[in-house]
Write an enzyme that holds these catalytic residues in place. Structure first.
Site, PDB file in Angstrom:
ATOM      1  N   LYS A   1     -56.548  -6.512 -26.964  1.00 10.91           N
ATOM      2  CA  LYS A   1     -55.455  -5.218 -26.718  1.00 10.91           C
ATOM      3  C   LYS A   1     -55.083  -4.553 -27.404  1.00 10.91           C
ATOM      4  CE  LYS A   1     -56.862  -6.889 -22.391  1.00 10.91           C
ATOM      5  NZ  LYS A   1     -57.512  -5.874 -21.892  1.00 10.91           N
TER       6      LYS A   1
ATOM      7  N   TYR B   1     -57.227 -12.911 -27.676  1.00 11.04           N
ATOM      8  CA  TYR B   1     -56.744 -11.469 -27.326  1.00 11.04           C
ATOM      9  C   TYR B   1     -55.845 -10.145 -27.517  1.00 11.04           C
ATOM     10  CZ  TYR B   1     -55.091 -10.753 -22.072  1.00 11.04           C
ATOM     11  OH  TYR B   1     -54.501  -9.315 -20.548  1.00 11.04           O
TER      12      TYR B   1
END
Length: 303
Positions: free
Chosen positions: A177, A173
């Protein structure tokens, strides 16, 4: 409904719940016409079994309040789904003004336990799920600009504090991002000539994805202001998605509660130049000296 987005057509991905839903409702309240996208999956990206769709429920909310909205249930991390997302806006309303990339899910693991499939799935939905809608929307806006109809177009991407600082247990993640910020900077530079502004937000709010992280803040606030409500992030997103944000592009903002912060990324810090090649020992000694004059990095979440 009238407001700073009166007449604009706005697409929001992952808008069935949480931040996306809050953004869609906030845009509608400011006069925008919405395409509400949501694949309707569970937190880890697996299919849900409910007969109704999250996107459909949000569309009903918007229409009940007097706004205009249509649902889109396609997978925007695929070429077909992203293209149909843009076509839904054009076929329904005849135009597209703002794209808010928000869709995503989590498969958290410590790195030594992180399967390749979990890495690929999270990077796919977050990063590719930003790139493909952006690419198809940008192609439309470029065609408009070349036809002499330069748009006042806006893209708002969704990064995270995990992308800025890292987050323990979220290597997939955090990487996706962080990459979204790079994509934002490139898109802002490349698309400016076509009338497109591109910015990113790093929101902090209570959603399905963050409810464990923010468990201690779940209690009802005594002063009536719920600092972790996703609705607190949406006003900045609406402004960035409106014509009122003219001249703001290539920026990253943190938004949480009543706080908005302009994030300042990598900039040159302390530097030393020998004018020729260093030895390893010299390079190490110099690096340590430079570090004594450098700003310390922010703490990784969960460290």
């Amino acid at each position: 409904m009238t407001g700073i987005c009166d007449g604009r057509v706005v697409v929001v991905t992952g808008a069935g719940r949480g931040l996306g839903r809050a953004h869609a409702l906030a845009f509608a309240a400011e006069g925008a016409r919405l395409v509400v996208n949501d694949l309707g999956v569970q937190l880890d990206g697996t299919p849900q079994t409910a007969p109704d769709t999250p996107a459909g429920r949000v569309v009903e909310e918007i229409r009940a309040a007097g706004g205009e909205a249509v649902a889109h249930a396609g997978d925007i991390a695929t070429t077909v789904g992203a293209a149909s997302l843009v076509h839904t806006a054009l076929d329904t309303y005849g135009r597209l003004d703002t794209l808010v990339n928000n869709a995503g899910f989590l498969r958290d693991r410590m790195l030594v336990n992180l399967d390749e499939d979990d890495w690929d799935a999270v990077v796919h939905v977050h990063l590719k799920g930003h790139f493909l809608p952006l690419r198809h929307a940008a192609a439309h806006w470029r065609a408009e600009a070349k036809a002499g109809r330069t748009p006042t177009a806006r893209i708002v991407n969704t990064s995270s504090g995990a992308g800025l600082l890292g987050s323990v247990g979220q290597g997939n993640y955090s990487s996706a991002k962080a990459a979204i910020i790079g994509l934002t900077l490139v898109a802002a530079a490349e698309l400016a000539r076509y009338g497109v502004q591109v910015n990113a937000i790093a929101p902090a709010a209570r959603t399905r994805m963050t409810e464990r992280a923010f468990a201690k803040t779940m209690a009802a606030p005594e002063d009536g202001f719920d600092a972790m409500a996703p609705e607190n992030v949406s006003p900045l997103v609406v402004w960035l998605g409106s014509a009122a944000s003219d001249g703001v592009t290539g920026r990253v903002f943190e938004a949480e509660g009543g706080r908005i912060t302009v994030m300042e990324g990598w900039r040159a810090g302390p530097t030393a130049d020998k004018g020729t090649r260093w030895t390893p020992a010299e390079a190490g000694k110099t690096a340590r000296e430079l570090l004594t004059r450098a700003e310390p990095p922010g703490a990784v979440y969960g460290a």
